[in-house]
Design a protein around this motif. Sequence first.
Motif, PDB file in Angstrom:
ATOM      1  N   THR A 210     -37.126  74.933  55.863  1.00  0.00           N
ATOM      2  CA  THR A 210     -37.943  74.386  54.902  1.00  0.00           C
ATOM      3  C   THR A 210     -37.759  72.647  54.710  1.00  0.00           C
ATOM      4  O   THR A 210     -36.856  72.423  54.843  1.00  0.00           O
ATOM      5  CB  THR A 210     -37.423  74.753  53.361  1.00  0.00           C
ATOM      6  OG1 THR A 210     -35.553  74.240  53.500  1.00  0.00           O
ATOM      7  CG2 THR A 210     -36.927  76.781  53.480  1.00  0.00           C
ATOM      8  N   ILE A 211     -38.919  72.083  54.351  1.00  0.00           N
ATOM      9  CA  ILE A 211     -39.013  71.012  54.223  1.00  0.00           C
ATOM     10  C   ILE A 211     -39.538  71.099  52.630  1.00  0.00           C
ATOM     11  O   ILE A 211     -40.759  71.256  52.417  1.00  0.00           O
ATOM     12  CB  ILE A 211     -40.090  69.953  55.575  1.00  0.00           C
ATOM     13  CG1 ILE A 211     -39.570  68.494  55.596  1.00  0.00           C
ATOM     14  CG2 ILE A 211     -41.329  70.138  56.017  1.00  0.00           C
ATOM     15  CD1 ILE A 211     -39.747  67.717  56.628  1.00  0.00           C
ATOM     16  N   GLY A 212     -39.764  69.569  52.827  1.00  0.00           N
ATOM     17  CA  GLY A 212     -40.377  69.470  51.405  1.00  0.00           C
ATOM     18  C   GLY A 212     -39.662  67.559  50.382  1.00  0.00           C
ATOM     19  O   GLY A 212     -39.611  67.260  50.808  1.00  0.00           O
ATOM     20  N   ILE A 213     -40.688  67.564  49.398  1.00  0.00           N
ATOM     21  CA  ILE A 213     -40.575  66.283  48.771  1.00  0.00           C
ATOM     22  C   ILE A 213     -40.941  67.027  47.738  1.00  0.00           C
ATOM     23  O   ILE A 213     -41.392  67.459  46.765  1.00  0.00           O
ATOM     24  CB  ILE A 213     -41.877  65.545  49.132  1.00  0.00           C
ATOM     25  CG1 ILE A 213     -42.204  64.376  48.424  1.00  0.00           C
ATOM     26  CG2 ILE A 213     -42.966  66.605  48.845  1.00  0.00           C
ATOM     27  CD1 ILE A 213     -43.124  63.262  48.996  1.00  0.00           C
ATOM     28  N   SER A 214     -39.800  65.833  47.146  1.00  0.00           N
ATOM     29  CA  SER A 214     -38.910  65.927  45.652  1.00  0.00           C
ATOM     30  C   SER A 214     -39.413  64.694  44.717  1.00  0.00           C
ATOM     31  O   SER A 214     -38.583  64.130  45.192  1.00  0.00           O
ATOM     32  CB  SER A 214     -37.734  66.491  45.020  1.00  0.00           C
ATOM     33  OG  SER A 214     -37.421  67.944  45.982  1.00  0.00           O
ATOM     34  N   LEU A 215     -39.901  65.157  44.117  1.00  0.00           N
ATOM     35  CA  LEU A 215     -40.124  63.278  43.340  1.00  0.00           C
ATOM     36  C   LEU A 215     -39.404  63.919  41.658  1.00  0.00           C
ATOM     37  O   LEU A 215     -39.986  65.088  41.285  1.00  0.00           O
ATOM     38  CB  LEU A 215     -41.422  63.355  43.492  1.00  0.00           C
ATOM     39  CG  LEU A 215     -42.699  63.105  43.863  1.00  0.00           C
ATOM     40  CD1 LEU A 215     -43.805  62.762  44.009  1.00  0.00           C
ATOM     41  CD2 LEU A 215     -41.593  61.686  44.939  1.00  0.00           C
ATOM     42  N   TYR A 216     -37.912  63.214  41.798  1.00  0.00           N
ATOM     43  CA  TYR A 216     -37.671  62.937  40.041  1.00  0.00           C
ATOM     44  C   TYR A 216     -37.327  62.225  39.440  1.00  0.00           C
ATOM     45  O   TYR A 216     -37.315  60.767  40.133  1.00  0.00           O
ATOM     46  CB  TYR A 216     -36.292  63.601  40.857  1.00  0.00           C
ATOM     47  CG  TYR A 216     -35.790  64.453  41.092  1.00  0.00           C
ATOM     48  CD1 TYR A 216     -36.883  66.328  41.066  1.00  0.00           C
ATOM     49  CD2 TYR A 216     -35.164  65.403  42.363  1.00  0.00           C
ATOM     50  CE1 TYR A 216     -35.785  66.499  41.952  1.00  0.00           C
ATOM     51  CE2 TYR A 216     -34.992  65.864  43.727  1.00  0.00           C
ATOM     52  CZ  TYR A 216     -35.636  67.391  43.371  1.00  0.00           C
ATOM     53  OH  TYR A 216     -35.944  68.464  43.681  1.00  0.00           O
ATOM     54  N   SER A 217     -37.880  62.040  38.316  1.00  0.00           N
ATOM     55  CA  SER A 217     -37.202  61.119  36.930  1.00  0.00           C
ATOM     56  C   SER A 217     -36.161  61.119  36.103  1.00  0.00           C
ATOM     57  O   SER A 217     -36.170  60.127  35.468  1.00  0.00           O
ATOM     58  CB  SER A 217     -38.696  60.668  36.051  1.00  0.00           C
ATOM     59  OG  SER A 217     -38.596  61.922  35.228  1.00  0.00           O
ATOM     60  N   VAL A 218     -35.635  62.152  36.239  1.00  0.00           N
ATOM     61  CA  VAL A 218     -34.481  62.494  35.626  1.00  0.00           C
ATOM     62  C   VAL A 218     -33.219  63.270  37.107  1.00  0.00           C
ATOM     63  O   VAL A 218     -34.345  63.552  37.549  1.00  0.00           O
ATOM     64  CB  VAL A 218     -34.673  63.807  34.554  1.00  0.00           C
ATOM     65  CG1 VAL A 218     -35.517  63.136  33.582  1.00  0.00           C
ATOM     66  CG2 VAL A 218     -35.222  64.639  34.628  1.00  0.00           C
ATOM     67  N   SER A 219     -32.125  63.197  36.427  1.00  0.00           N
ATOM     68  CA  SER A 219     -30.842  63.513  37.140  1.00  0.00           C
ATOM     69  C   SER A 219     -31.436  65.865  37.227  1.00  0.00           C
ATOM     70  O   SER A 219     -31.395  66.282  36.011  1.00  0.00           O
ATOM     71  CB  SER A 219     -29.664  63.397  36.583  1.00  0.00           C
ATOM     72  OG  SER A 219     -28.675  64.171  37.088  1.00  0.00           O
ATOM     73  N   GLN A 220     -31.114  65.829  38.497  1.00  0.00           N
ATOM     74  CA  GLN A 220     -31.436  67.620  38.539  1.00  0.00           C
ATOM     75  C   GLN A 220     -29.879  67.497  38.476  1.00  0.00           C
ATOM     76  O   GLN A 220     -29.415  69.148  38.226  1.00  0.00           O
ATOM     77  CB  GLN A 220     -31.506  67.693  40.152  1.00  0.00           C
ATOM     78  CG  GLN A 220     -33.153  67.982  40.660  1.00  0.00           C
ATOM     79  CD  GLN A 220     -33.990  67.657  39.312  1.00  0.00           C
ATOM     80  OE1 GLN A 220     -34.830  68.781  40.025  1.00  0.00           O
ATOM     81  NE2 GLN A 220     -34.870  66.548  38.247  1.00  0.00           N
ATOM     82  N   THR A 221     -28.978  67.346  37.915  1.00  0.00           N
ATOM     83  CA  THR A 221     -27.437  68.045  37.681  1.00  0.00           C
ATOM     84  C   THR A 221     -27.892  67.878  36.322  1.00  0.00           C
ATOM     85  O   THR A 221     -26.672  68.497  35.621  1.00  0.00           O
ATOM     86  CB  THR A 221     -27.039  67.107  38.012  1.00  0.00           C
ATOM     87  OG1 THR A 221     -27.138  65.800  36.414  1.00  0.00           O
ATOM     88  CG2 THR A 221     -26.542  66.533  39.318  1.00  0.00           C
ATOM     89  N   ASP A 222     -28.402  67.803  35.410  1.00  0.00           N
ATOM     90  CA  ASP A 222     -28.557  68.136  33.713  1.00  0.00           C
ATOM     91  C   ASP A 222     -29.082  69.613  33.416  1.00  0.00           C
ATOM     92  O   ASP A 222     -30.230  69.420  33.635  1.00  0.00           O
ATOM     93  CB  ASP A 222     -29.725  66.979  32.939  1.00  0.00           C
ATOM     94  CG  ASP A 222     -29.736  67.199  31.034  1.00  0.00           C
ATOM     95  OD1 ASP A 222     -29.252  68.244  30.972  1.00  0.00           O
ATOM     96  OD2 ASP A 222     -29.541  66.676  30.656  1.00  0.00           O
ATOM     97  N   ARG A 223     -28.661  70.574  33.469  1.00  0.00           N
ATOM     98  CA  ARG A 223     -29.334  71.554  33.301  1.00  0.00           C
ATOM     99  C   ARG A 223     -29.460  72.106  32.540  1.00  0.00           C
ATOM    100  O   ARG A 223     -30.951  73.240  32.480  1.00  0.00           O
ATOM    101  CB  ARG A 223     -28.362  73.178  33.974  1.00  0.00           C
ATOM    102  CG  ARG A 223     -27.242  72.547  35.324  1.00  0.00           C
ATOM    103  CD  ARG A 223     -28.021  72.780  36.740  1.00  0.00           C
ATOM    104  NE  ARG A 223     -27.284  73.361  37.918  1.00  0.00           N
ATOM    105  CZ  ARG A 223     -27.834  72.440  39.259  1.00  0.00           C
ATOM    106  NH1 ARG A 223     -27.761  71.359  38.249  1.00  0.00           N
ATOM    107  NH2 ARG A 223     -27.100  72.825  39.561  1.00  0.00           N
ATOM    108  N   ASP A 224     -29.316  71.060  31.444  1.00  0.00           N
ATOM    109  CA  ASP A 224     -30.215  72.234  29.688  1.00  0.00           C
ATOM    110  C   ASP A 224     -31.345  71.425  30.268  1.00  0.00           C
ATOM    111  O   ASP A 224     -32.034  72.182  29.728  1.00  0.00           O
ATOM    112  CB  ASP A 224     -29.056  71.024  28.944  1.00  0.00           C
ATOM    113  CG  ASP A 224     -27.946  72.242  28.272  1.00  0.00           C
ATOM    114  OD1 ASP A 224     -28.005  73.425  29.000  1.00  0.00           O
ATOM    115  OD2 ASP A 224     -26.828  71.129  27.871  1.00  0.00           O
ATOM    116  N   LEU A 225     -31.743  70.638  31.016  1.00  0.00           N
ATOM    117  CA  LEU A 225     -32.868  69.463  30.662  1.00  0.00           C
ATOM    118  C   LEU A 225     -34.026  69.943  32.277  1.00  0.00           C
ATOM    119  O   LEU A 225     -35.169  70.717  31.458  1.00  0.00           O
ATOM    120  CB  LEU A 225     -32.864  68.452  31.397  1.00  0.00           C
ATOM    121  CG  LEU A 225     -34.500  67.237  31.613  1.00  0.00           C
ATOM    122  CD1 LEU A 225     -34.805  67.529  30.220  1.00  0.00           C
ATOM    123  CD2 LEU A 225     -33.618  66.324  31.812  1.00  0.00           C
TER     124      LEU A 225
END
Length: 194
Positions: free
Chosen positions: A151-166
């Motif tokens: 799998t290849i992809g692109i991810s655009l994040y403006s916040v941390s993905q480690t915040d599981r509540d968000l």
Amino acid sequence: MLPATPQLPEPIRARFGGASQPVVEFLELWNRSRHGALVPLRRELDPFQAPRLLRHVWLYQYLPDRDDFVCKLAGENVNEAWGGRLKGRMLSDVVGPTHRDAAIRRWRGVIETPCILYGAIGPERQDADGRPVAERLVLPLATAIDIVDHTIGISLYSVSQTDRDLIRPVWDDMLRIPCAEFQAFDSPDPPDAA
């Protein structure tokens, strides 16, 4: 083989309505790299053809003996969003035990069907600039014509993905398009857009 499709077929492009330009650009690169095949060969898709997107790109390989995916490449923004270097880590370790089964099942579907997945978290959750807090495109790649195992992809994040509540690592409400729909537009007489 048929020549590469220069642009996304309009009926498919329309399904990506609010997708950002980087997502559409990377999807077009994947589509051109197919050269008429159902799924592009890994050696045919060169992320360096879109250098400004490299920091958002990632690549995973499926390991059947472990029923897991190992990260082969992760751009700097992806590493930062997930709290550390991803290359060499298993997807199950990245998403955690709570989300492992759902993440593996979803990505296996990408390579087994094969299909593409797209999702964005928003508009109810947006950053200060009004963009979704996260946007992700997951695409299948083949090692050989009959071996779809990346799998290849692109991810655009403006916040941390480690915040599981968000943000949960496995999102709901993903757009799923079988690769056969892309291939249908490669023929000299594309199907009606109806």
